[in-house]
Design a protein around this motif. Structure first.
Motif, mmCIF file in Angstrom:
data_model
loop_
_atom_site.group_PDB
_atom_site.id
_atom_site.type_symbol
_atom_site.label_atom_id
_atom_site.label_comp_id
_atom_site.label_asym_id
_atom_site.label_seq_id
_atom_site.Cartn_x
_atom_site.Cartn_y
_atom_site.Cartn_z
ATOM 1 N N GLN A 102 4.197 -3.808 13.780
ATOM 2 C CA GLN A 102 5.395 -4.640 13.943
ATOM 3 C C GLN A 102 5.326 -5.422 15.251
ATOM 4 O O GLN A 102 5.603 -6.613 15.285
ATOM 5 C CB GLN A 102 6.645 -3.749 13.927
ATOM 6 C CG GLN A 102 7.947 -4.518 13.940
ATOM 7 C CD GLN A 102 8.362 -4.988 12.570
ATOM 8 O OE1 GLN A 102 8.082 -4.339 11.572
ATOM 9 N NE2 GLN A 102 9.036 -6.106 12.497
ATOM 10 N N PHE A 121 3.695 -9.126 14.418
ATOM 11 C CA PHE A 121 4.906 -9.878 14.122
ATOM 12 C C PHE A 121 5.763 -10.164 15.339
ATOM 13 O O PHE A 121 6.782 -10.825 15.242
ATOM 14 C CB PHE A 121 5.719 -9.167 13.032
ATOM 15 C CG PHE A 121 4.915 -9.035 11.759
ATOM 16 C CD1 PHE A 121 4.842 -10.080 10.873
ATOM 17 C CD2 PHE A 121 4.217 -7.877 11.484
ATOM 18 C CE1 PHE A 121 4.084 -9.976 9.718
ATOM 19 C CE2 PHE A 121 3.455 -7.753 10.336
ATOM 20 C CZ PHE A 121 3.390 -8.812 9.445
ATOM 21 N N LEU A 178 8.038 -4.514 5.915
ATOM 22 C CA LEU A 178 6.753 -4.066 6.438
ATOM 23 C C LEU A 178 6.438 -2.652 5.945
ATOM 24 O O LEU A 178 5.311 -2.365 5.551
ATOM 25 C CB LEU A 178 6.758 -4.111 7.967
ATOM 26 C CG LEU A 178 5.427 -3.777 8.622
ATOM 27 C CD1 LEU A 178 4.344 -4.751 8.186
ATOM 28 C CD2 LEU A 178 5.575 -3.782 10.129
ATOM 29 N N LEU A 222 3.676 -12.570 4.828
ATOM 30 C CA LEU A 222 3.490 -11.308 5.557
ATOM 31 C C LEU A 222 2.006 -10.980 5.650
ATOM 32 O O LEU A 222 1.506 -10.635 6.718
ATOM 33 C CB LEU A 222 4.255 -10.185 4.851
ATOM 34 C CG LEU A 222 4.293 -8.824 5.558
ATOM 35 C CD1 LEU A 222 5.564 -8.090 5.181
ATOM 36 C CD2 LEU A 222 3.091 -7.973 5.251
ATOM 37 N N LYS A 226 0.313 -13.301 8.236
ATOM 38 C CA LYS A 226 0.589 -12.908 9.622
ATOM 39 C C LYS A 226 -0.188 -11.657 10.000
ATOM 40 O O LYS A 226 -0.727 -11.559 11.105
ATOM 41 C CB LYS A 226 2.089 -12.680 9.840
ATOM 42 C CG LYS A 226 2.872 -13.985 9.907
ATOM 43 C CD LYS A 226 4.191 -13.795 10.561
ATOM 44 C CE LYS A 226 4.013 -14.008 12.032
ATOM 45 N NZ LYS A 226 5.211 -14.350 12.751
ATOM 46 N N LEU A 227 -0.257 -10.721 9.097
ATOM 47 C CA LEU A 227 -1.003 -9.501 9.357
ATOM 48 C C LEU A 227 -2.494 -9.804 9.531
ATOM 49 O O LEU A 227 -3.129 -9.307 10.460
ATOM 50 C CB LEU A 227 -0.785 -8.504 8.210
ATOM 51 C CG LEU A 227 -1.381 -7.120 8.362
ATOM 52 C CD1 LEU A 227 -0.879 -6.440 9.628
ATOM 53 C CD2 LEU A 227 -1.044 -6.283 7.140
ATOM 54 N N ASP A 274 10.110 -13.752 11.239
ATOM 55 C CA ASP A 274 10.168 -12.310 11.486
ATOM 56 C C ASP A 274 10.054 -11.595 10.152
ATOM 57 O O ASP A 274 10.420 -12.119 9.118
ATOM 58 C CB ASP A 274 11.499 -11.931 12.135
ATOM 59 C CG ASP A 274 11.630 -12.481 13.540
ATOM 60 O OD1 ASP A 274 10.610 -12.550 14.246
ATOM 61 O OD2 ASP A 274 12.752 -12.830 13.932
ATOM 62 N N VAL A 275 9.568 -10.398 10.213
ATOM 63 C CA VAL A 275 9.517 -9.559 9.015
ATOM 64 C C VAL A 275 10.402 -8.365 9.291
ATOM 65 O O VAL A 275 10.409 -7.823 10.392
ATOM 66 C CB VAL A 275 8.066 -9.152 8.689
ATOM 67 C CG1 VAL A 275 7.465 -8.314 9.786
ATOM 68 C CG2 VAL A 275 7.979 -8.424 7.365
#
Length: 64
Positions: A57, A61, A9, A38, A41-42, A3-4
């Protein structure tokens, strides 16, 4: 990074103008010094366009 945090973020996407493309957000996050996980994932998000930070988000994520 499973998780971020919304704060991480927000820092990564500081200065983003929405709607924004995935590629634009990836470049912005790199420029803002975001963590590599991060950015990965983005960049692997299932959509090419985001309407706002909550959308990022949720889609990229899976939380938020």
């Amino acid at each position: 990074m499973a998780d971020v945090s919304p704060i991480d973020l927000q820092k990564a996407l500081k200065g983003a103008q929405y709607p924004a493309s995935r590629d634009d957000l990836v470049s912005l996050a790199r420029g803002n010094g975001a963590d590599d996980s991060l950015v990965q994932k983005l960049s692997g998000a299932s959509t090419d366009r985001f309407d706002g930070p909550d959308d990022v988000q949720k889609v990229a994520f899976g939380n938020g």
